[in-house]
Scaffold this active site. Structure first.
Site, short mmCIF file in Angstrom:
data_model
loop_
_atom_site.label_atom_id
_atom_site.label_comp_id
_atom_site.label_asym_id
_atom_site.label_seq_id
_atom_site.Cartn_x
_atom_site.Cartn_y
_atom_site.Cartn_z
N GLU A 157 -8.04 -3.97 7.33
CA GLU A 157 -7.58 -4.25 5.98
C GLU A 157 -8.77 -4.47 5.03
OE1 GLU A 157 -4.99 -3.91 4.41
OE2 GLU A 157 -5.09 -5.24 2.69
N GLU A 181 -10.45 1.54 -1.16
CA GLU A 181 -9.49 1.81 -2.24
C GLU A 181 -10.06 1.60 -3.62
OE1 GLU A 181 -5.08 0.45 -1.74
OE2 GLU A 181 -6.39 -1.00 -0.79
N LYS A 208 0.94 2.73 -6.89
CA LYS A 208 1.43 1.52 -6.22
C LYS A 208 2.56 1.82 -5.26
CE LYS A 208 1.50 -2.89 -5.59
NZ LYS A 208 0.42 -3.35 -4.71
N CYS A 217 6.36 8.46 -9.64
CA CYS A 217 6.10 8.34 -11.07
C CYS A 217 6.97 7.20 -11.58
CB CYS A 217 6.50 9.62 -11.79
SG CYS A 217 5.75 11.08 -11.07
N ARG A 224 2.87 2.89 -10.99
CA ARG A 224 3.49 3.95 -10.18
C ARG A 224 2.75 5.29 -10.32
NH1 ARG A 224 8.52 2.45 -8.54
NH2 ARG A 224 9.10 4.60 -8.18
N LYS A 230 -9.36 -2.23 1.72
CA LYS A 230 -9.48 -2.78 0.36
C LYS A 230 -10.73 -2.24 -0.32
CE LYS A 230 -6.37 -3.93 -0.34
NZ LYS A 230 -5.21 -4.02 0.46
N ASN A 256 11.25 11.47 -11.30
CA ASN A 256 10.41 10.88 -10.25
C ASN A 256 10.92 11.39 -8.92
OD1 ASN A 256 8.87 9.19 -8.57
ND2 ASN A 256 10.41 7.57 -8.67
N GLY A 257 10.06 12.02 -8.13
CA GLY A 257 10.47 12.53 -6.82
C GLY A 257 9.94 13.93 -6.61
N HIS A 306 -19.08 1.69 22.15
CA HIS A 306 -18.48 2.97 22.52
C HIS A 306 -18.64 4.01 21.41
CE1 HIS A 306 -16.90 1.00 26.04
NE2 HIS A 306 -16.54 0.01 25.25
N TRP A 343 2.33 10.51 -11.48
CA TRP A 343 1.37 10.62 -10.37
C TRP A 343 1.62 12.01 -9.81
CZ3 TRP A 343 1.57 11.06 -4.93
CH2 TRP A 343 0.37 10.78 -4.28
C1 F6R Z 1 -3.19 -0.84 0.00
C2 F6R Z 1 -1.84 -0.50 -0.36
C3 F6R Z 1 -1.14 0.56 0.41
C4 F6R Z 1 0.28 0.09 0.71
C5 F6R Z 1 1.09 1.22 1.36
C6 F6R Z 1 2.49 0.78 1.73
O1 F6R Z 1 -3.72 -1.82 -0.83
O2 F6R Z 1 -1.30 -1.07 -1.26
O3 F6R Z 1 -1.82 0.89 1.57
O4 F6R Z 1 0.21 -1.02 1.55
O5 F6R Z 1 1.17 2.30 0.46
O6 F6R Z 1 3.19 0.36 0.61
P1 F6R Z 1 4.50 -0.52 0.73
O7 F6R Z 1 4.09 -1.83 1.32
O8 F6R Z 1 5.00 -0.64 -0.67
O9 F6R Z 1 5.43 0.22 1.64
#
Ligand code: F6R
Length: 618
Positions: free
Chosen positions: A490, A497, A613, A2, A27, A494, A100-101, A513, A74
């Protein structure tokens, strides 16, 4: 996971808190709330939903006062609703807290406090903190917080106020980030720097186990033993405008377009007189020289960058590399020791699993190198050495610029490390000559996408129509080989997500396979068929897909014959470079495709559902 903020000074606290929360919304955004002290009373405003819902409430029902706390949530314990939103208060409404936590022993604390008559109203673990501080309170908020946090197990960053102590905010942290901002006659506490940057550039990173007491126009930091810690503030050099959209429709698009500039700056900073330099690395070259193996640990997008790092390091430095998802790493008793270099990669530097893996690696005697974007983050501080990607604040939840910056740093680190290991000599010059072309190639690649009407946007619109016409039955597959295989993962991540469309990434050689069974006229298949030693093999994969009715988007090098092949449905070109230099370029059309598809569906691109994030819970 959060965002929290606290303020005391002369300004209208409501405005400062809401502004700060708008910078912390990345966050979490399940609910938002503030608490402000006014004439011996605590006014609480909190609402389920994004910050805009709270702002709407505040426009009818403002909170007046100059000291307060705020939160953007969050959800972990308790569904997202108004009651579970922070701030939480104790039964007597004397104390308000934001957290937060995760409090691991919340059930036990709750039972004990309920027996004493405290009434719990929410389903959160955080509410315990409000009642616990209240139970410990005997006229001094710092002392009460100190006693309360000594009973908490788990992770927390908290900010606390008491209705009878206006002008005082107390913060504490354990394993969740907290910074203090020092203004002119005013103070801030926040989860992250952008929340305070509009008001001050002077910040102090609060360390694990510390408590910050702000009162009577002064700040005191107490270490875990209660000893006063003296620390000079750090001056933040980057600007809040770096965290603004600068005319782009979304942060994600802005961040995609920032990529050439980031690599350009990286080159200017890291390459001096033809030599790669990592000044903040802090692990002596003699220690790196004796490394026998490398273990890369990360999550999500950063994990994909790590997979590309494996191809690079093994090929150039000839040292074996394992890559693990951080959430799996520490549960399998990993084989790391003093001969292992563990590289943890994290944009935020706060990811709980990555941090836990770092600690496990250190416990086993390995040297840990962090590749981080956020300065002073927990991972950056706890690692033995750090290399910053310096990509600037990444606001969009879907990571783009941090990813290419991680790959580029791994490129540079590979040659630096290979130089130490003695597996490259003169080749370093050739590498740098080619690598220096990267920002220009990224500019060239992005050029056609500056206008809203572009090829990828067109493909996305066609996919949207196709998807609706087939009653939402379509999906995406991403295929690639060798160093670009992680880009297939990746690209799929993307799209998932931000578009909520099923997407899988596979090494193209694995098609036969199993995954080829998915191919009929429904899936759209993105095939990375750029200039590479496996180019011919990718062409065969494309034919196999076409023969089964699949729709192909081919990513090819400029001048490739596929651009003229009428049987290919869609083709995107990238500058022609040697295969090893292609991952940063291949990543870009994959990012843009996901962006435009999400746009067609009208989704909230910068804040996709269920995500945040910075994942500071395991
Ligand atoms: C995808 C994304 C997440 C982060 C993951 C690790 O777009 O942003 O998959 O890559 O949560 O986050 P960090 O790099 O902050 O450890």
């Amino acid at each position: 996971m959060c965002g929290i903020i606290g303020y005391t000074g002369r300004r209208n606290a409501e405005q400062v808190l809401v502004k700060g929360l708008s910078r912390l919304e990345y966050r979490g955004y399940d609910s938002a709330g503030i608490a402000v002290i006014n004439k011996g009373d605590i006014q609480i405003r909190k609402k389920q939903g994004k910050l805009s819902v709270l702002m709407d409430e505040l426009s009818h029902n403002p909170a007046k006062g100059t000291t307060g706390i705020g939160h953007t949530r969050w959800a972990t314990h308790g569904v997202p609703n108004d009651v579970n939103a922070h701030p939480h208060v104790d039964s007597g409404r004397n104390i308000a807290i934001v957290h937060n936590g995760i409090i691991e022993n919340y059930k036990e604390i709750r039972k004990r406090l309920q027996a004493k008559g405290y009434e719990f109203v929410s389903g959160t673990d955080s509410e315990n903190i409000a009642h616990l501080v209240s139970d410990c309170y005997a006229g001094d908020l710092y002392k009460a917080v100190k006693k309360a946090v000594s009973m908490l197990k788990g992770s927390f960053a908290i900010v606390v106020i008491h209705r009878e102590e206006p002008g005082r905010i107390v913060g504490a942290r354990k394993d969740s980030p907290l910074v203090a901002g020092l203004g002119d006659g005013e103070y801030f506490l926040a989860s992250d720097i952008p929340a305070v940057l509009e008001y001050t550039r002077d910040v102090i990173y609060v360390e694990n186990g510390e408590i910050v007491d702000i009162k009577d126009g002064g700040i005191t930091i107490y270490g875990s033993g209660g000893k006063i810690e003296r620390r000079d503030p750090t001056a933040i050099k980057w600007d809040i405008s770096q965290a603004e959209k600068k005319g782009y429709k979304h942060f994600m698009l802005k961040e995609i377009f920032e990529q050439p500039g980031i690599i350009r700056n990286m080159l200017a900073e890291r390459v001096r007189k033809g030599k790669i330099k990592f000044e903040e690395l802090a692990i002596p070259e003699k220690d790196l020289k004796r490394i026998k193996r490398i273990s890369v640990v990360a999550c999500g997008t950063a994990y994909h960058a790590g997979l590309i790092g494996k191809y690079l390091i093994e090929k150039i430095a000839r040292v074996p590399v394992w890559v693990d998802q951080a959430s799996e790493f520490r549960y399998r008793d990993p084989l790391v020791d003093k001969d292992t270099l563990v590289i943890v990669i994290s944009q935020s530097g706060e990811t709980a699993d990555t941090l836990a893996a770092l600690r496990e690696a250190k416990r086993k005697g390995a040297a840990v190198l962090a590749v981080c974007n956020v300065l002073g983050s927990s991972i950056a501080r706890e690692a033995d050495g750090v290399i910053y990607t310096h990509a600037g604040p990444e606001i969009a939840v879907a990571s783009t610029k941090a990813y290419t910056a991680q790959i580029a740093i791994l490129h540079l680190f590979t040659y630096f490390f290979a130089g130490i290991k003695g597996t490259v000599g003169k080749e370093e010059k050739g590498f740098l000559r080619e690598f220096r072309k990267l920002p220009g190639n990224l500019d060239k690649l992005l050029g056609p996408y500056h206008s809203a009407k572009n090829r990828l946007a067109g493909y996305a619109a066609e996919f949207h129509e196709y998807y609706l016409a087939r009653n939402n039955k379509s999906c995406f597959l991403y295929l690639a080989r060798n160093i670009n295989y992680p880009n297939a993962l990746e690209g799929a991540l993307k799209l998932k997500e931000i578009s909520y469309i099923s997407a899988e990434g596979y090494p193209a050689g694995e098609m036969k396979h199993g995954p080829i069974a998915l191919i009929d006229e429904n899936p759209w298949v993105v095939c990375v068929a750029t200039n590479a030693q496996t180019h011919e093999k990718m062409l065969s994969n494309i034919q196999e897909i076409k023969a089964r009715g699949g729709i192909v988007i081919a990513i090819v090098s400029e001048g490739d014959d596929l651009l003229r092949d009428e049987s290919i449905n869609y083709a995107i070109e990238i500058p022609r470079v040697p295969e090893i230099f292609s991952p940063e370029l291949v990543a870009v059309p994959l990012q843009l495709l996901a962006y435009y598809v999400a746009g067609e569906f009208g989704y909230d691109i910068d804040k996709p559902r269920n995500l945040a994030k910075s994942v500071t819970v395991e």
